[in-house]
Scaffold this active site. Structure first.
Site, PDB file in Angstrom:
ATOM      1  N   HIS A  57     -13.466  28.175 106.716  1.00 32.07           N
ATOM      2  CA  HIS A  57     -12.484  27.410 107.422  1.00 32.07           C
ATOM      3  C   HIS A  57     -11.204  27.555 107.520  1.00 32.07           C
ATOM      4  O   HIS A  57     -10.236  27.734 106.686  1.00 32.07           O
ATOM      5  CB  HIS A  57     -12.401  25.991 106.825  1.00 32.07           C
ATOM      6  CG  HIS A  57     -13.878  25.557 106.465  1.00 32.07           C
ATOM      7  ND1 HIS A  57     -14.394  23.881 106.853  1.00 32.07           N
ATOM      8  CD2 HIS A  57     -14.809  25.854 106.855  1.00 32.07           C
ATOM      9  CE1 HIS A  57     -15.358  23.883 106.223  1.00 32.07           C
ATOM     10  NE2 HIS A  57     -16.385  24.943 106.821  1.00 32.07           N
ATOM     11  N   TYR A 185     -10.942  14.741 106.968  1.00 35.61           N
ATOM     12  CA  TYR A 185     -10.669  13.490 106.018  1.00 35.61           C
ATOM     13  C   TYR A 185      -9.575  12.300 106.206  1.00 35.61           C
ATOM     14  O   TYR A 185      -9.199  12.503 106.958  1.00 35.61           O
ATOM     15  CB  TYR A 185      -9.034  13.904 104.437  1.00 35.61           C
ATOM     16  CG  TYR A 185      -9.849  15.200 103.548  1.00 35.61           C
ATOM     17  CD1 TYR A 185      -9.477  16.237 104.429  1.00 35.61           C
ATOM     18  CD2 TYR A 185      -9.765  14.598 102.771  1.00 35.61           C
ATOM     19  CE1 TYR A 185      -9.900  16.948 103.089  1.00 35.61           C
ATOM     20  CE2 TYR A 185     -10.092  15.872 101.216  1.00 35.61           C
ATOM     21  CZ  TYR A 185      -9.939  17.336 101.630  1.00 35.61           C
ATOM     22  OH  TYR A 185     -10.355  17.898 101.131  1.00 35.61           O
ATOM     23  N   PRO A 277     -10.752  13.970  93.075  1.00 30.79           N
ATOM     24  CA  PRO A 277     -11.034  15.855  93.790  1.00 30.79           C
ATOM     25  C   PRO A 277     -10.643  15.730  95.183  1.00 30.79           C
ATOM     26  O   PRO A 277     -10.609  16.659  95.747  1.00 30.79           O
ATOM     27  CB  PRO A 277     -12.754  15.217  93.735  1.00 30.79           C
ATOM     28  CG  PRO A 277     -12.999  13.614  94.133  1.00 30.79           C
ATOM     29  CD  PRO A 277     -11.815  13.441  92.824  1.00 30.79           C
ATOM     30  N   LYS A 281      -9.195  20.925  93.927  1.00 27.62           N
ATOM     31  CA  LYS A 281      -8.272  22.096  93.224  1.00 27.62           C
ATOM     32  C   LYS A 281      -9.777  21.887  92.157  1.00 27.62           C
ATOM     33  O   LYS A 281      -8.487  23.185  91.354  1.00 27.62           O
ATOM     34  CB  LYS A 281      -7.184  21.279  93.145  1.00 27.62           C
ATOM     35  CG  LYS A 281      -6.336  20.589  94.785  1.00 27.62           C
ATOM     36  CD  LYS A 281      -5.979  22.414  94.571  1.00 27.62           C
ATOM     37  CE  LYS A 281      -5.407  23.011  96.448  1.00 27.62           C
ATOM     38  NZ  LYS A 281      -5.731  23.873  96.523  1.00 27.62           N
ATOM     39  N   TYR A 369      -3.026  23.657  99.701  1.00 26.68           N
ATOM     40  CA  TYR A 369      -4.259  23.137 100.214  1.00 26.68           C
ATOM     41  C   TYR A 369      -5.587  24.244 100.293  1.00 26.68           C
ATOM     42  O   TYR A 369      -6.417  24.626  99.206  1.00 26.68           O
ATOM     43  CB  TYR A 369      -4.745  22.450 101.684  1.00 26.68           C
ATOM     44  CG  TYR A 369      -6.153  21.997 102.077  1.00 26.68           C
ATOM     45  CD1 TYR A 369      -6.060  20.436 101.495  1.00 26.68           C
ATOM     46  CD2 TYR A 369      -6.952  23.172 101.844  1.00 26.68           C
ATOM     47  CE1 TYR A 369      -7.947  19.999 101.240  1.00 26.68           C
ATOM     48  CE2 TYR A 369      -8.967  22.533 102.438  1.00 26.68           C
ATOM     49  CZ  TYR A 369      -8.747  21.299 101.969  1.00 26.68           C
ATOM     50  OH  TYR A 369      -9.985  20.988 102.269  1.00 26.68           O
TER      51      TYR A 369
HETATM   52  C1  DHB Z   1     -15.580  18.725  99.222  1.00 26.19           C
HETATM   53  C2  DHB Z   1     -14.663  18.254  97.542  1.00 26.19           C
HETATM   54  C3  DHB Z   1     -13.905  17.996  98.132  1.00 26.19           C
HETATM   55  O1  DHB Z   1     -12.930  16.878  96.635  1.00 26.19           O
HETATM   56  C4  DHB Z   1     -12.819  17.977  99.217  1.00 26.19           C
HETATM   57  O2  DHB Z   1     -11.328  17.792  99.118  1.00 26.19           O
HETATM   58  C5  DHB Z   1     -13.413  18.545 100.361  1.00 26.19           C
HETATM   59  C6  DHB Z   1     -14.689  19.249 100.272  1.00 26.19           C
HETATM   60  C7  DHB Z   1     -17.215  19.021  99.291  1.00 26.19           C
HETATM   61  O3  DHB Z   1     -17.382  18.547  98.253  1.00 26.19           O
HETATM   62  O4  DHB Z   1     -17.313  19.508  99.949  1.00 26.19           O
END
Ligand code: DHB
Length: 383
Positions: A57, A185, A277, A281, A369
């Site tokens: 990506h 997001y 999450p 990270k 990121y």
């Molecule tokens: C996923 C999980 C995340 O916490 C995130 O920020 C982006 C993607 C995932 O499980 O695909």
């Protein structure tokens, strides 16, 4: 990953796992690998899976007030990318690599305990009906937040930093072709939502829900209603719907135990720290911990000096705290807080407007990121 790095440096280890092989391979977890994590897997010789099936990506979207805003990670970071590849796939690849070395890897261990971590550590466990005791130089506690290694450190030696959040994530896997090639997001008045994927046929989605919510309260129809309400944008974009093949609720917390070591015991990954999450990270931090630990152990066995070992926690915590800050910030940027003041609401929208319109702000998000530079190089573990 640690065992494989050590093996490549002629250092033997025994892996003691209490779950079954099937459980750790099947359990769906995070899925975003930083560039540095992918580079490490490839350099270790465990990169074939991620190179073949990982989805590269170049950017992501932040969505709010009905609009998706693109952030081009690659152009903002001098060519770096993230790769979507399930954590459980990484685990499967590492298990295969371990098995190929014929070095010990025990699944379904019971009654695991650690002893004498001050000077001459031992690990005891039951496996296949037999009692085992391993005497070793060091114990690496890679056993997660609920593991036994952190509690083996006297409480007086640890400082705990913790923050809980007034929400959890409901996550699903759906049999649906991802309707966007990049992650989305979303901040919505009804709460956060995240669009992700696992493969060209599987969509992965998350919803902010109350912290004490139960998955039994959520019918598949109710999940899709809420996903679409939160994620649909004014241009008509929305996730493709499909059969839900897995659903669960995950609590969120920020947690750090410092220092990440005590005498002959070293903590790595979730045993020492948890991030919420948002920003993905957790797995990446665990990978950088074990790279530092492998470098420190290699140095100890080569020189007899504890210098690198003694600095293990300090070196890791610099990165850990930056990831903590980033994950907390991404979480605060995108979630609805139950006690939110109208002021906070407007400030959050201004924050989103800023981060999607200022090149400096976007660059800051992008470099964190894709992953800040590793504290130690791959070369330091002979890769
Ligand atoms: C996923 C999980 C995340 O916490 C995130 O920020 C982006 C993607 C995932 O499980 O695909």
């Amino acid at each position: 990953m640690l065992a494989q790095l050590l093996h490549r440096n002629g250092i033997d280890s025994v892996i003691v796992e209490n779950r079954s092989r099937e459980y750790v391979i099947d359990r769906v977890r995070a899925g975003v690998l930083e560039q540095g994590t992918v580079d490490l897997l490839i350099a270790m010789g465990v990169g074939a899976g991620v190179q073949q099936s990982g989805l590269r990506h170049d950017g992501l979207y932040l969505s709010f007030q009905g609009q998706r805003h693109h952030i081009n990670l690659t152009s903002l970071t001098g060519g770096r990318v993230i790769t979507v590849y399930g954590q459980n796939e990484v685990v499967r690849d590492l298990i295969d690599a371990r098995v190929a070395t014929s070095r010990p890897l025990y699944f379904e261990c019971e009654q695991v305990s650690v002893h004498d971590v001050e000077a001459s550590p031992t690990i005891r466990f039951r496996h296949g009906g037999d009692d085992h005791e391993i005497a070793c130089d060091f114990i690496a506690g890679c056993d997660g937040f609920h593991g036994i290694c952190r509690p083996a450190i006297p409480e007086s030696e640890l400082t705990i930093y913790e923050r809980t959040y007034p929400f959890a994530w409901l996550g699903i896997l759906a049999e649906a072709a991802p309707s966007s090639t990049e992650l989305v997001y979303t901040r919505h008045d009804r709460g956060f939502a995240l669009f992700s994927m696992r493969s060209p046929r599987i969509t992965r989605l998350y919803l902010q829900v109350p912290p004490d919510d139960s998955i039994d309260h959520w019918s598949d129809d109710a999940i899709w209603d809420e996903m679409l309400t939160r994620m649909r944008t004014d241009d008509g974009w929305q996730p493709a719907i499909g059969r839900i093949i897995q659903k669960s609720i995950t609590p969120m917390r920020s947690f750090v135990a410092a220092p990440m070591q005590y005498r002959q015991l070293f903590l790595a990954g979730d045993a020492a720290h948890i991030v919420p999450p948002t920003g993905a990270k957790g797995l990446n931090l665990a990978a950088s911990d074990v790279l530092v630990l492998a470098r420190s152990l290699k140095s100890y066995y080569e020189t007899g000096s504890r210098d690198h070992l003694d600095r293990y926690s300090d070196v890791c915590l610099r990165r850990v705290w930056k990831a903590q800050r980033f994950s907390w910030w991404m979480t605060s940027l995108l979630h609805r807080f139950p006690d939110e003041l109208p002021f906070d609401h407007q400030r959050q929208l201004a924050d989103l407007d800023y981060v999607t319109s200022s090149c400096a702000a976007m660059t800051s998000l992008a470099e964190q990121y894709v992953g800040l530079p590793q504290e130690v190089s791959h070369e330091s573990v002979g890769l």
